[in-house]
Design a protein around this motif. Structure first.
Motif, PDB file in Angstrom:
ATOM      1  N   ALA A 246       0.823  -1.186   0.065  1.00 28.32           N
ATOM      2  CA  ALA A 246      -0.263   0.023   0.065  1.00 28.32           C
ATOM      3  C   ALA A 246       0.714   1.113  -0.073  1.00 28.32           C
ATOM      4  CB  ALA A 246      -1.104   0.086   0.982  1.00 28.32           C
ATOM      5  N   GLY A 247       2.077   1.142   0.171  1.00 29.18           N
ATOM      6  CA  GLY A 247       3.087   2.175   0.120  1.00 29.18           C
ATOM      7  C   GLY A 247       2.862   2.851   1.423  1.00 29.18           C
ATOM      8  N   SER A 248       2.382   2.396   2.428  1.00 26.75           N
ATOM      9  CA  SER A 248       2.434   2.948   4.081  1.00 26.75           C
ATOM     10  C   SER A 248       2.393   1.899   4.748  1.00 26.75           C
ATOM     11  CB  SER A 248       1.139   3.768   4.064  1.00 26.75           C
ATOM     12  OG  SER A 248      -0.107   3.187   3.984  1.00 26.75           O
ATOM     13  N   TRP A 249       2.703   2.107   6.195  1.00 27.77           N
ATOM     14  CA  TRP A 249       2.586   1.286   7.414  1.00 27.77           C
ATOM     15  C   TRP A 249       1.157   0.949   7.649  1.00 27.77           C
ATOM     16  CZ3 TRP A 249       7.200  -0.584   6.826  1.00 27.77           C
ATOM     17  CH2 TRP A 249       8.336   0.159   6.958  1.00 27.77           C
ATOM     18  N   GLU A 250       0.060   1.462   7.088  1.00 24.96           N
ATOM     19  CA  GLU A 250      -1.144   1.001   7.516  1.00 24.96           C
ATOM     20  C   GLU A 250      -1.491   0.611   8.925  1.00 24.96           C
ATOM     21  OE1 GLU A 250      -3.114  -0.791   3.778  1.00 24.96           O
ATOM     22  OE2 GLU A 250      -1.231  -1.897   4.061  1.00 24.96           O
ATOM     23  N   PRO A 251      -1.006   1.464   9.999  1.00 29.01           N
ATOM     24  CA  PRO A 251      -1.419   0.949  11.481  1.00 29.01           C
ATOM     25  C   PRO A 251      -2.688   0.701  11.637  1.00 29.01           C
ATOM     26  CG  PRO A 251      -0.883   3.498  11.211  1.00 29.01           C
ATOM     27  CD  PRO A 251      -0.485   2.876   9.828  1.00 29.01           C
ATOM     28  N   GLY A 252      -3.806   1.398  11.153  1.00 30.29           N
ATOM     29  CA  GLY A 252      -5.110   1.159  11.447  1.00 30.29           C
ATOM     30  C   GLY A 252      -5.598  -0.051  11.102  1.00 30.29           C
ATOM     31  N   ARG A 253      -5.307  -0.349   9.719  1.00 27.41           N
ATOM     32  CA  ARG A 253      -5.519  -1.499   8.858  1.00 27.41           C
ATOM     33  C   ARG A 253      -5.055  -2.849   9.800  1.00 27.41           C
ATOM     34  NH1 ARG A 253      -5.609  -2.947   2.557  1.00 27.41           N
ATOM     35  NH2 ARG A 253      -6.894  -4.673   2.702  1.00 27.41           N
ATOM     36  N   THR A 254      -3.928  -2.433   9.930  1.00 29.09           N
ATOM     37  CA  THR A 254      -3.046  -3.747  10.957  1.00 29.09           C
ATOM     38  C   THR A 254      -3.842  -4.116  12.084  1.00 29.09           C
ATOM     39  OG1 THR A 254      -0.876  -3.205  10.139  1.00 29.09           O
ATOM     40  CG2 THR A 254      -0.775  -4.291  11.977  1.00 29.09           C
ATOM     41  N   ALA A 255      -4.181  -2.980  12.825  1.00 30.17           N
ATOM     42  CA  ALA A 255      -4.847  -3.202  14.325  1.00 30.17           C
ATOM     43  C   ALA A 255      -6.227  -3.759  13.996  1.00 30.17           C
ATOM     44  CB  ALA A 255      -4.830  -1.842  14.734  1.00 30.17           C
ATOM     45  N   LEU A 256      -6.843  -3.262  12.963  1.00 32.09           N
ATOM     46  CA  LEU A 256      -8.256  -4.015  12.833  1.00 32.09           C
ATOM     47  C   LEU A 256      -8.082  -5.510  12.200  1.00 32.09           C
ATOM     48  CD1 LEU A 256     -11.252  -3.366  12.114  1.00 32.09           C
ATOM     49  CD2 LEU A 256     -10.736  -2.569   9.857  1.00 32.09           C
ATOM     50  N   VAL A 257      -7.111  -5.913  11.649  1.00 34.21           N
ATOM     51  CA  VAL A 257      -7.224  -7.210  10.841  1.00 34.21           C
ATOM     52  C   VAL A 257      -6.736  -8.021  12.088  1.00 34.21           C
ATOM     53  CG1 VAL A 257      -5.851  -8.895   9.410  1.00 34.21           C
ATOM     54  CG2 VAL A 257      -6.486  -6.565   8.643  1.00 34.21           C
ATOM     55  N   LEU A 258      -5.745  -7.504  12.976  1.00 34.05           N
ATOM     56  CA  LEU A 258      -5.519  -8.418  14.193  1.00 34.05           C
ATOM     57  C   LEU A 258      -6.520  -8.744  15.076  1.00 34.05           C
ATOM     58  CD1 LEU A 258      -1.722  -7.339  14.812  1.00 34.05           C
ATOM     59  CD2 LEU A 258      -2.521  -9.223  13.531  1.00 34.05           C
ATOM     60  N   VAL A 259      -7.233  -7.656  15.531  1.00 26.70           N
ATOM     61  CA  VAL A 259      -8.358  -7.775  16.242  1.00 26.70           C
ATOM     62  C   VAL A 259      -9.234  -8.683  15.633  1.00 26.70           C
ATOM     63  CG1 VAL A 259     -10.372  -6.316  17.043  1.00 26.70           C
ATOM     64  CG2 VAL A 259      -8.237  -5.606  17.389  1.00 26.70           C
ATOM     65  N   ALA A 260      -9.551  -8.552  14.235  1.00 31.13           N
ATOM     66  CA  ALA A 260     -10.665  -9.575  13.701  1.00 31.13           C
ATOM     67  C   ALA A 260     -10.126 -10.949  13.948  1.00 31.13           C
ATOM     68  CB  ALA A 260     -10.766  -9.023  12.249  1.00 31.13           C
ATOM     69  N   TRP A 261      -8.791 -11.197  13.819  1.00 34.98           N
ATOM     70  CA  TRP A 261      -8.569 -12.347  14.065  1.00 34.98           C
ATOM     71  C   TRP A 261      -8.414 -12.960  15.363  1.00 34.98           C
ATOM     72  CZ3 TRP A 261      -7.660 -16.800  11.432  1.00 34.98           C
ATOM     73  CH2 TRP A 261      -7.724 -16.749   9.923  1.00 34.98           C
ATOM     74  N   CYS A 262      -8.493 -12.087  16.302  1.00 29.79           N
ATOM     75  CA  CYS A 262      -8.873 -12.601  17.602  1.00 29.79           C
ATOM     76  C   CYS A 262     -10.069 -12.913  17.966  1.00 29.79           C
ATOM     77  CB  CYS A 262      -8.346 -11.462  18.501  1.00 29.79           C
ATOM     78  SG  CYS A 262      -6.467 -10.949  18.832  1.00 29.79           S
ATOM     79  N   VAL A 263     -11.011 -12.355  17.493  1.00 28.48           N
ATOM     80  CA  VAL A 263     -12.361 -12.404  17.478  1.00 28.48           C
ATOM     81  C   VAL A 263     -12.824 -13.547  16.596  1.00 28.48           C
ATOM     82  CG1 VAL A 263     -14.859 -11.770  17.145  1.00 28.48           C
ATOM     83  CG2 VAL A 263     -13.154 -10.173  17.945  1.00 28.48           C
ATOM     84  N   GLY A 264     -12.352 -13.598  15.263  1.00 28.31           N
ATOM     85  CA  GLY A 264     -12.531 -14.810  14.510  1.00 28.31           C
ATOM     86  C   GLY A 264     -11.916 -16.049  14.888  1.00 28.31           C
ATOM     87  N   GLY A 265     -10.793 -16.044  15.674  1.00 29.46           N
ATOM     88  CA  GLY A 265      -9.994 -17.005  15.936  1.00 29.46           C
ATOM     89  C   GLY A 265     -10.816 -17.808  17.142  1.00 29.46           C
ATOM     90  N   LEU A 266     -11.397 -16.987  17.936  1.00 25.49           N
ATOM     91  CA  LEU A 266     -12.052 -17.790  18.911  1.00 25.49           C
ATOM     92  C   LEU A 266     -13.441 -18.299  18.541  1.00 25.49           C
ATOM     93  CD1 LEU A 266     -12.837 -17.777  22.028  1.00 25.49           C
ATOM     94  CD2 LEU A 266     -13.815 -15.474  22.197  1.00 25.49           C
ATOM     95  N   VAL A 267     -13.923 -17.714  17.587  1.00 22.00           N
ATOM     96  CA  VAL A 267     -15.158 -18.345  16.934  1.00 22.00           C
ATOM     97  C   VAL A 267     -14.989 -19.551  16.231  1.00 22.00           C
ATOM     98  CG1 VAL A 267     -17.047 -18.089  15.099  1.00 22.00           C
ATOM     99  CG2 VAL A 267     -16.453 -16.089  16.727  1.00 22.00           C
ATOM    100  N   LEU A 268     -13.815 -19.462  15.550  1.00 27.32           N
ATOM    101  CA  LEU A 268     -13.247 -20.851  14.830  1.00 27.32           C
ATOM    102  C   LEU A 268     -12.773 -21.974  15.684  1.00 27.32           C
ATOM    103  CD1 LEU A 268     -12.615 -21.538  11.933  1.00 27.32           C
ATOM    104  CD2 LEU A 268     -10.260 -20.942  12.450  1.00 27.32           C
ATOM    105  N   CYS A 269     -12.113 -21.714  17.074  1.00 25.96           N
ATOM    106  CA  CYS A 269     -11.917 -22.514  18.153  1.00 25.96           C
ATOM    107  C   CYS A 269     -13.107 -23.268  18.540  1.00 25.96           C
ATOM    108  CB  CYS A 269     -11.219 -21.960  19.264  1.00 25.96           C
ATOM    109  SG  CYS A 269      -9.707 -21.360  18.920  1.00 25.96           S
ATOM    110  N   LEU A 270     -14.394 -22.276  18.873  1.00 27.52           N
ATOM    111  CA  LEU A 270     -15.621 -22.886  19.431  1.00 27.52           C
ATOM    112  C   LEU A 270     -16.341 -23.804  18.417  1.00 27.52           C
ATOM    113  CD1 LEU A 270     -17.028 -19.719  20.926  1.00 27.52           C
ATOM    114  CD2 LEU A 270     -16.008 -21.533  22.236  1.00 27.52           C
ATOM    115  N   LEU A 271     -16.162 -23.550  17.004  1.00 30.05           N
ATOM    116  CA  LEU A 271     -16.650 -24.358  15.971  1.00 30.05           C
ATOM    117  C   LEU A 271     -15.969 -25.692  15.558  1.00 30.05           C
ATOM    118  CD1 LEU A 271     -17.766 -21.586  13.505  1.00 30.05           C
ATOM    119  CD2 LEU A 271     -19.243 -22.715  15.271  1.00 30.05           C
ATOM    120  N   THR A 272     -14.834 -25.549  15.791  1.00 29.69           N
ATOM    121  CA  THR A 272     -13.802 -26.653  15.312  1.00 29.69           C
ATOM    122  C   THR A 272     -13.242 -27.430  16.308  1.00 29.69           C
ATOM    123  OG1 THR A 272     -11.750 -25.496  15.178  1.00 29.69           O
ATOM    124  CG2 THR A 272     -13.439 -25.538  13.173  1.00 29.69           C
TER     125      THR A 272
END
Length: 281
Positions: A246-272
């Motif tokens: 993206a030509g930048s460090w994208e800190p906001g997007r980095t935080a958003l994706v990592l938070v999404a993986w924390c939430v999504g990872g928990l859901v994935l654990c519960l399902l699998t």
């Protein structure tokens, strides 16, 4: 005529164990067990170190117009791989082993809350990941002149990328532990995506923007790419953003994706997540 006497004082029911306190005790136990397995300790800590030494030793040229060496880019990116090694790989194989040797089955028959088991696992990988990062930072500083930031804001970025990365990758490791059919196959099953993700996430291949577009898109879906990018933003100057997609460090997007993986990872654990493997019924 006999009269039935009722006890005046009823016996109090035992209180259920405190989940957090048991989880902390479980974490201490997991750490002792981990460090007793010397071969596991050596492999866990040495894999990112060996990869860093090899890559940074081969690619050590200075990147034009930046004053930054390619080895420093690899050193910053490899911190993310070290975290994924101690979380995703260690938990995936470790829980698969606990499932096969009956540890999970025995725990379910005790008063120990199962949540405490997972708290203990996450605490273990949190401590081990921190130790791994210290080793990689020391190696990067001594061998490849990786610059430690003097700005408190960059250290704050380091802190939240580290914490969110550990949690997200740990949950992903717990989820993938249900994929291997046996503990013997766990290492092969889990190492394959780990190695592949290092290539498409810009850890073993730099700059990431030179990868084919489909590979970049695959890497961008997983947390490793964002962790590596976040750590590069901490230890490299802003002039290096031209190598990012993206030509930048994208800190906001980095935080958003990592938070999404924390939430999504928990859901994935519960399902699998499975308490028993297929051979245990």
């Amino acid at each position: 005529m006999t009269t039935q006497t009722t006890p005046s004082v009823r016996q109090a029911r035992p209180q259920p164990p405190n989940v957090i306190r048991v989880g902390l005790s479980r974490g201490a136990l997991e750490l002792r067990q981990f460090f007793r397995e010397r071969d596991a300790v050596v492999f866990t800590f040495s894999l990112p170190v060996v990869m860093l030494v090899l890559l940074a030793g081969i690619f050590n040229d200075t990147i034009p117009d930046t004053g930054v060496k390619a080895s420093q880019v690899f050193a910053a990116s490899m911190i993310a791989a070290g975290i994924m090694s101690t979380t995703f790989v260690s938990l995936g194989t470790g829980i698969a082993q606990d499932r096969e040797d009956g540890t999970l089955k025995r725990l379910r028959g005790t008063p120990t809350p199962m949540t405490s088991y997972f708290i203990g696992k996450v605490l273990m990988v949190l401590v081990v990941s921190f130790a791994e990062v210290i080793v990689l930072l020391a190696l990067g500083k001594v061998m490849f002149d990786l610059q430690m930031p003097s700005d408190a804001g960059k250290w704050l970025t380091f802190g939240w990328v580290f914490l969110l990365g550990v949690i997200g990758c740990a949950l992903l490791g717990i989820a993938i532990s249900s994929v291997p059919r046996s503990a013997k196959s766990a290492s092969a099953v889990i190492m394959l995506p780990f190695i592949g993700l290092q290539f498409v996430s810009g850890v073993l291949f730099n700059p990431i923007k030179e990868l084919p577009s489909p590979m970049v898109e695959i890497g961008s879906f997983f947390p490793l790419k964002w962790m590596a990018q976040g750590f590069r933003s901490v230890f490299l100057p802003d002039s290096m953003t031209f190598q990012e997609v993206a030509g930048s460090w994208e800190p906001g997007r980095t935080a958003l994706v990592l938070v999404a993986w924390c939430v999504g990872g928990l859901v994935l654990c519960l399902l699998t997540f499975r308490w028993k493997n297929s051979r245990q019924g």
